[in-house]
Design a protein around this motif. Sequence first.
Motif, PDB file in Angstrom:
ATOM      1  N   LYS A  22      51.941  -2.210 -74.338  1.00 55.32           N
ATOM      2  CA  LYS A  22      50.599  -1.980 -73.798  1.00 55.32           C
ATOM      3  C   LYS A  22      49.580  -1.742 -74.899  1.00 55.32           C
ATOM      4  CE  LYS A  22      48.121   1.225 -70.716  1.00 55.32           C
ATOM      5  NZ  LYS A  22      47.499   0.268 -69.796  1.00 55.32           N
ATOM      6  N   TYR A  23      49.994  -1.068 -75.959  1.00 52.02           N
ATOM      7  CA  TYR A  23      49.058  -0.672 -77.013  1.00 52.02           C
ATOM      8  C   TYR A  23      49.278  -1.434 -78.324  1.00 52.02           C
ATOM      9  CZ  TYR A  23      47.763   2.897 -73.710  1.00 52.02           C
ATOM     10  OH  TYR A  23      47.322   3.540 -72.564  1.00 52.02           O
ATOM     11  N   ASP A  24      49.841  -2.629 -78.222  1.00 56.91           N
ATOM     12  CA  ASP A  24      49.960  -3.546 -79.362  1.00 56.91           C
ATOM     13  C   ASP A  24      50.717  -2.917 -80.531  1.00 56.91           C
ATOM     14  OD1 ASP A  24      49.618  -5.942 -80.694  1.00 56.91           O
ATOM     15  OD2 ASP A  24      47.687  -5.381 -81.559  1.00 56.91           O
ATOM     16  N   HIS A  27      54.168  -3.540 -80.730  1.00 52.47           N
ATOM     17  CA  HIS A  27      55.490  -4.148 -80.538  1.00 52.47           C
ATOM     18  C   HIS A  27      55.576  -5.556 -81.108  1.00 52.47           C
ATOM     19  CE1 HIS A  27      59.193  -4.083 -77.631  1.00 52.47           C
ATOM     20  NE2 HIS A  27      59.526  -3.917 -78.880  1.00 52.47           N
ATOM     21  N   LYS A  78      54.019  -9.327 -82.921  1.00 50.59           N
ATOM     22  CA  LYS A  78      53.193 -10.450 -82.469  1.00 50.59           C
ATOM     23  C   LYS A  78      53.985 -11.522 -81.730  1.00 50.59           C
ATOM     24  CE  LYS A  78      53.326 -13.449 -86.607  1.00 50.59           C
ATOM     25  NZ  LYS A  78      54.432 -12.790 -87.315  1.00 50.59           N
ATOM     26  N   ARG A  83      59.454  -8.607 -82.314  1.00 48.58           N
ATOM     27  CA  ARG A  83      59.878  -7.571 -81.360  1.00 48.58           C
ATOM     28  C   ARG A  83      61.357  -7.263 -81.503  1.00 48.58           C
ATOM     29  NH1 ARG A  83      56.117 -10.336 -78.169  1.00 48.58           N
ATOM     30  NH2 ARG A  83      57.673 -11.555 -77.046  1.00 48.58           N
ATOM     31  N   SER A  95      53.886  -0.629 -86.142  1.00 53.40           N
ATOM     32  CA  SER A  95      54.621  -0.859 -84.898  1.00 53.40           C
ATOM     33  C   SER A  95      55.332   0.417 -84.472  1.00 53.40           C
ATOM     34  CB  SER A  95      55.658  -1.980 -85.075  1.00 53.40           C
ATOM     35  OG  SER A  95      56.785  -1.514 -85.814  1.00 53.40           O
TER      36      SER A  95
END
Length: 223
Positions: free
Chosen positions: A78-80, A82, A84, A89, A152
């Motif tokens: 949700k909050y970037d 994790h 690109k 990921r 991250s």
Amino acid sequence: MSGKVVLYYFNGRGKMESIRWLLAVAGVEWEEVHLTTREQYEKLVNDGALMFHQVPLVEIDGMKLIQTKAILNYIAGKYDLHGKDLKERLLIDMYAEGARDIMDMIMILPFTPSEKKQKQLDNLQTRAKVRSLPAFEKALTDSEFLVGNKLSCADVSLFEASLMLEELFPTILSTFPCIQAFQRRMKAIPAISKFLQPGSQRKSQPDEVYVKTVMDVLSHIFK
């Protein structure tokens, strides 16, 4: 309750602390409902809020989320925080899980019988110095972050784990200069600096009151 995120857990670190850290880094405000009685826990179970009868429980975006890894992944996505793409990921999850392996070992120490605690501490220190920290040190040798070129959830997990290790073994990072430099960079991030200040919602090390409360509320586990 207001529109804020609501955390249901004990008034202590445990599995919720990593969630607090990630929310703090994301700049999200939250409220907490502290579990202090068995009745509170049973009500959550009976109301269907705890799918597997486990906490932590997080209310966010109109949902009741359980399972720590799922909650962390949702917040990170949700909050970037994790990555690109799918490959990033995957790497982020690998590093984050490695950090959480260490934190899980630390988490059980307050509940470990005194006659077994030193052995647990020795095992933890050996694992951290021989297996975990060298992997993180290598990843940070030529990079500011563990994965890619931006912060991250893996970086947040490593930072939290490294602080917890230093609480137990103050000199454990002395032979890991890249992790030390990483810590300095992380502490310079405004949201992290704020969360490290006295009076924040960061929890202190577990004490006897916390341990007794957890054991009383989750008495079915500790029988």
